[in-house]
Every structure is written in structure tokens, then in C-alpha cells.
Design a protein around this motif. Structure first.
Motif, PDB file in Angstrom:
ATOM      1  N   ILE A   2       0.867  -1.179   0.000  1.00 40.88           N
ATOM      2  CA  ILE A   2       0.000   0.000   0.000  1.00 40.88           C
ATOM      3  C   ILE A   2       0.901   1.224   0.000  1.00 40.88           C
ATOM      4  O   ILE A   2       1.826   1.329   0.803  1.00 40.88           O
ATOM      5  CB  ILE A   2      -0.933   0.008   1.224  1.00 40.88           C
ATOM      6  N   TYR A  47      -3.172   0.001  -3.770  1.00 43.41           N
ATOM      7  CA  TYR A  47      -2.664  -1.317  -3.376  1.00 43.41           C
ATOM      8  C   TYR A  47      -2.056  -1.935  -4.628  1.00 43.41           C
ATOM      9  O   TYR A  47      -2.740  -2.085  -5.641  1.00 43.41           O
ATOM     10  CB  TYR A  47      -3.801  -2.185  -2.847  1.00 43.41           C
ATOM     11  N   ILE A  84      -8.008  -7.870  -0.013  1.00 45.49           N
ATOM     12  CA  ILE A  84      -7.345  -6.615  -0.373  1.00 45.49           C
ATOM     13  C   ILE A  84      -8.158  -5.418   0.104  1.00 45.49           C
ATOM     14  O   ILE A  84      -7.607  -4.467   0.663  1.00 45.49           O
ATOM     15  CB  ILE A  84      -7.082  -6.569  -1.887  1.00 45.49           C
ATOM     16  N   LYS A  87      -7.576  -4.981   3.726  1.00 45.61           N
ATOM     17  CA  LYS A  87      -6.256  -4.397   4.019  1.00 45.61           C
ATOM     18  C   LYS A  87      -6.241  -2.891   3.779  1.00 45.61           C
ATOM     19  O   LYS A  87      -5.720  -2.133   4.601  1.00 45.61           O
ATOM     20  CB  LYS A  87      -5.170  -5.076   3.175  1.00 45.61           C
ATOM     21  N   ILE A  88      -6.812  -2.464   2.659  1.00 47.62           N
ATOM     22  CA  ILE A  88      -6.842  -1.024   2.360  1.00 47.62           C
ATOM     23  C   ILE A  88      -7.711  -0.286   3.385  1.00 47.62           C
ATOM     24  O   ILE A  88      -7.356   0.800   3.839  1.00 47.62           O
ATOM     25  CB  ILE A  88      -7.357  -0.766   0.928  1.00 47.62           C
ATOM     26  N   HIS A  91      -5.856  -0.117   6.681  1.00 42.84           N
ATOM     27  CA  HIS A  91      -4.776   0.861   6.551  1.00 42.84           C
ATOM     28  C   HIS A  91      -5.311   2.277   6.788  1.00 42.84           C
ATOM     29  O   HIS A  91      -4.724   3.061   7.536  1.00 42.84           O
ATOM     30  CB  HIS A  91      -4.134   0.741   5.159  1.00 42.84           C
TER      31      HIS A  91
END
Length: 148
Positions: A2, A47, A84, A87-88, A91
Motif C-alpha cells: 500500500i 494497493y 485486499i 487491508k486497504i 490501513h
């Protein structure tokens, strides 16, 4: 990986939006996204896997409301279901949680993906029918900033 968005990413992100249209975005939203990339970006992340952008998402800040809004999330359809988006989103939540001046994190999404944000800890606040476009309802959600 990222990393922060750069203007060189713009055409790849527009292509990512097109790959998610019409399933997750209305065709009319492309103009709004291009405008966002030109005028409204505050924090925006991409990402990458093997030097290819397969996801992205942003944050906009509203200091007078002590809130931040997660915005314009999208994942390459071939990579849906691989964690994904999680995760983004994590973050960005961690990024916002580092700001003690933010009390709430807002996400404005659709009926198509609000369950994803519910699993991430967001609570539904409001629904508006056909907000984004016909058959794309607004689902406004929020969560408390852990350090707010």
C-alpha cells in the motif's frame, strides 16, 4: 504493498473504476471520480501487487465535524474476495486513528457492499434510495475513532 497515490496512477484508477461498472458503480460516477482525483483528494492510497494497481481508496477530512470519510474504494474484480479491500480499509482506519482530532470515521457506500463495512465495525446510520444513481442507494455508516 500500500502506497500513496500519485498523479501517474490516474489512468489506472479510472480503468479500475470501469472494471467495477456497472456492478458496483453507475457509469455516471466516472465524471465524479475524475473530479475527485483532480480536486478533492486529501489522502488516497493504492494497493499494488507485482507493480500492478489492483485496489485503491481514499480519506477526506471534515475538521469542523471532527470526522473523516473513507471514499472511492475499489478493487480489481479478479481480486475480489482476497482480503485486499480489508487491508486497504484497515490501513485507512489506522491512519485516521492516529489523528486525535477525529471523533468519527464515516463511509458512504451502497446496498451492494455495506455488509463489508459492517464486518469492519461500521454501523449503519442512514439509507437514501437512488442516491448515487438509479438502483444505487446511499448507505451511510460510521464508527468511532479509537483515539478520538
Amino acid at each position: 504493498m500500500i502506497r500513496a497515490y500519485t498523479s501517474q496512477d490516474k489512468s489506472k484508477l479510472i480503468e479500475l473504476l470501469r472494471q467495477n461498472t456497472p456492478e458496483y458503480f453507475a457509469a455516471s460516477e466516472e465524471i465524479d471520480f475524475v473530479n475527485y482525483l483532480h480536486n478533492d483528494i486529501e489522502d488516497y492510497f493504492v494497493y499494488e501487487e507485482d507493480s500492478k494497481i489492483i485496489g485503491c481508496g481514499g480519506i477526506n477530512y471534515f475538521p469542523e465535524e471532527k470526522s473523516a470519510r473513507i471514499s472511492w474504494d475499489m478493487i480489481d474484480p479478479k481480486s475480489h474476495g482476497k482480503g485486499i479491500g480489508k487491508k486497504i480499509t484497515q490501513h485507512r482506519i489506522h491512519h485516521i486513528n492516529a489523528n486525535p482530532n477525529i471523533d468519527f470515521i464515516i463511509v458512504r457506500t451502497t446496498q451492494l457492499v455495506y455488509k463489508f463495512y459492517e464486518k469492519m465495525g461500521f454501523e449503519l446510520q442512514n439509507i437514501e434510495k437512488d442516491f448515487w444513481a438509479k438502483d444505487f442507494d446511499l448507505y451511510e455508516m460510521r464508527m468511532k475513532n479509537k483515539n478520538g
